[in-house]
Design a protein around this motif. Sequence first.
Motif, mmCIF file in Angstrom:
data_model
loop_
_atom_site.group_PDB
_atom_site.id
_atom_site.type_symbol
_atom_site.label_atom_id
_atom_site.label_comp_id
_atom_site.label_asym_id
_atom_site.label_seq_id
_atom_site.Cartn_x
_atom_site.Cartn_y
_atom_site.Cartn_z
ATOM 1 N N LEU A 185 57.433 33.091 -15.201
ATOM 2 C CA LEU A 185 57.111 34.072 -16.310
ATOM 3 C C LEU A 185 56.176 35.036 -16.136
ATOM 4 N N GLY A 186 55.397 35.268 -14.779
ATOM 5 C CA GLY A 186 54.812 36.425 -14.540
ATOM 6 C C GLY A 186 53.163 35.677 -14.104
ATOM 7 N N ALA A 187 53.114 34.389 -13.933
ATOM 8 C CA ALA A 187 51.945 33.939 -13.584
ATOM 9 C C ALA A 187 51.639 34.128 -11.916
ATOM 10 N N THR A 188 50.414 34.592 -11.369
ATOM 11 C CA THR A 188 50.160 34.967 -10.309
ATOM 12 C C THR A 188 49.388 33.465 -9.548
ATOM 13 N N ASP A 189 49.510 33.517 -8.299
ATOM 14 C CA ASP A 189 48.614 32.540 -7.411
ATOM 15 C C ASP A 189 47.190 32.754 -7.611
ATOM 16 N N LYS A 190 46.440 31.603 -7.789
ATOM 17 C CA LYS A 190 45.175 31.663 -7.769
ATOM 18 C C LYS A 190 44.446 30.883 -6.858
ATOM 19 N N TYR A 191 44.887 31.092 -5.664
ATOM 20 C CA TYR A 191 44.314 30.491 -4.469
ATOM 21 C C TYR A 191 44.251 31.575 -3.171
ATOM 22 N N ASP A 192 43.543 30.954 -2.277
ATOM 23 C CA ASP A 192 43.240 31.826 -1.138
ATOM 24 C C ASP A 192 44.601 31.498 -0.180
ATOM 25 N N PRO A 193 45.444 32.648 0.150
ATOM 26 C CA PRO A 193 46.427 32.102 0.940
ATOM 27 C C PRO A 193 46.227 31.754 2.440
ATOM 28 N N GLY A 194 44.936 32.097 2.840
ATOM 29 C CA GLY A 194 44.578 31.800 4.277
ATOM 30 C C GLY A 194 44.197 30.255 4.202
ATOM 31 N N THR A 195 43.288 29.780 3.211
ATOM 32 C CA THR A 195 42.922 28.692 3.273
ATOM 33 C C THR A 195 43.373 27.622 2.505
ATOM 34 N N THR A 196 44.174 28.222 1.326
ATOM 35 C CA THR A 196 45.180 27.155 0.318
ATOM 36 C C THR A 196 43.752 26.936 -0.655
ATOM 37 N N LEU A 197 42.422 27.055 -0.513
ATOM 38 C CA LEU A 197 41.708 26.762 -1.519
ATOM 39 C C LEU A 197 41.666 27.488 -2.846
ATOM 40 N N PRO A 198 41.565 26.876 -4.206
ATOM 41 C CA PRO A 198 41.688 27.710 -5.141
ATOM 42 C C PRO A 198 40.521 28.730 -5.238
ATOM 43 N N ARG A 199 40.675 29.686 -5.765
ATOM 44 C CA ARG A 199 39.883 30.812 -6.074
ATOM 45 C C ARG A 199 38.883 30.540 -7.220
ATOM 46 N N PHE A 200 37.596 30.771 -7.091
ATOM 47 C CA PHE A 200 36.704 30.560 -8.346
ATOM 48 C C PHE A 200 36.583 31.859 -8.931
ATOM 49 N N PRO A 201 36.419 32.150 -10.256
ATOM 50 C CA PRO A 201 36.782 30.922 -11.324
ATOM 51 C C PRO A 201 37.994 30.693 -11.818
ATOM 52 N N ASP A 202 38.987 31.641 -11.597
ATOM 53 C CA ASP A 202 40.225 31.518 -12.072
ATOM 54 C C ASP A 202 41.102 30.568 -11.713
ATOM 55 N N GLY A 203 40.910 30.028 -10.472
ATOM 56 C CA GLY A 203 41.935 29.047 -10.094
ATOM 57 C C GLY A 203 41.329 27.672 -10.333
ATOM 58 N N TYR A 204 40.099 27.509 -11.067
ATOM 59 C CA TYR A 204 39.552 26.452 -11.353
ATOM 60 C C TYR A 204 39.671 25.657 -12.874
ATOM 61 N N THR A 230 34.662 23.363 0.450
ATOM 62 C CA THR A 230 35.868 23.514 1.505
ATOM 63 C C THR A 230 36.838 22.487 1.400
ATOM 64 N N ARG A 231 36.991 21.834 0.656
ATOM 65 C CA ARG A 231 38.210 20.832 0.404
ATOM 66 C C ARG A 231 38.719 20.662 -0.923
ATOM 67 N N ALA A 232 40.051 20.688 -1.004
ATOM 68 C CA ALA A 232 41.178 20.534 -2.169
ATOM 69 C C ALA A 232 42.111 19.665 -1.990
ATOM 70 N N GLU A 233 42.577 18.882 -3.090
ATOM 71 C CA GLU A 233 43.630 18.024 -2.779
ATOM 72 C C GLU A 233 44.816 18.414 -4.005
ATOM 73 N N ILE A 234 46.165 18.272 -3.485
ATOM 74 C CA ILE A 234 47.041 18.433 -4.378
ATOM 75 C C ILE A 234 47.023 17.207 -5.655
#
Length: 255
Positions: A185-204, A230-234
């Motif tokens: 539906l047009g939503a984009t990823d909001k995490y860093d593709p290198g680390t998979t960590l959510p991007r602040f603030p949009d990915g929080y 530095t740590r995030a869980e699914i």
Amino acid sequence: MWRRLRIALLLLVLATVALNAWRARARATEWKHTLHVTIYPINADGSATTTRYLDSLDADTFRPIETWIAEQAEHFGIRVLQPVRIVVAPPGTRRPPAPPRERSGVNVMLWSLQMRYWAWRHDDAPGPRPDVRLFALYHDPARTRTLTHSVGLEKGLIGIANLFATRHEHGSNLVVLGHEMLHTLGATDKYDPGTTLPRFPDGYAEPGRTPRYPQRLAEIMGGRIPLSATRAEIPGHLRYTVIGPATAGEIGWTR
Ligand SMILES: [Zn+2]
């Protein structure tokens, strides 16, 4: 002469497909009517375990996605009674065309054409024609340890989700399906593709929370619950995820 005619014809077909895709997506993100989403469960490894698991799936299995999106939509003032309705197609064994390795514009467009054709040929789902098609490729975790990336065709209304064929992973499967559905539906990823960590603030989910860590929830397109810088869980279930304002804007919930 013929060559030119062929190229002109191909361009015409592509232009028609592009126009139809644009119209379909515009309709899908109006949120004036219920969005019909069909999930196509596919046995990706041909194993008996996966077959047994697929036989146990029904509309109730995916009901939490409907409930979750309704709650999130209400939060943003969306008034449709049921924003998303899910239909489950009978289990299949044929795999859809693999997405291109290189995600260039032309590659993605050709793949999306192939996918549409494939979906049209293999569509034996009951009920109305779907707005969004999600192909759920199930793998027996005893055979496949790590799954390849899932893909939601941005603005394409088609997604492919790689999932584990076990009840134990059902909650995180729902998270993957929700994430890919929103991509379509047009939503984009909001995490860093290198680390998979959510991007602040949009990915929080709660960027204003103090102290900032650990967060309790994930933003669905951020993908993970940040526990520290530095740590995030699914998340184990959709109920631990929310749709943040940036994602809501991308899918047409805020103007
Ligand atoms: Zn994604």
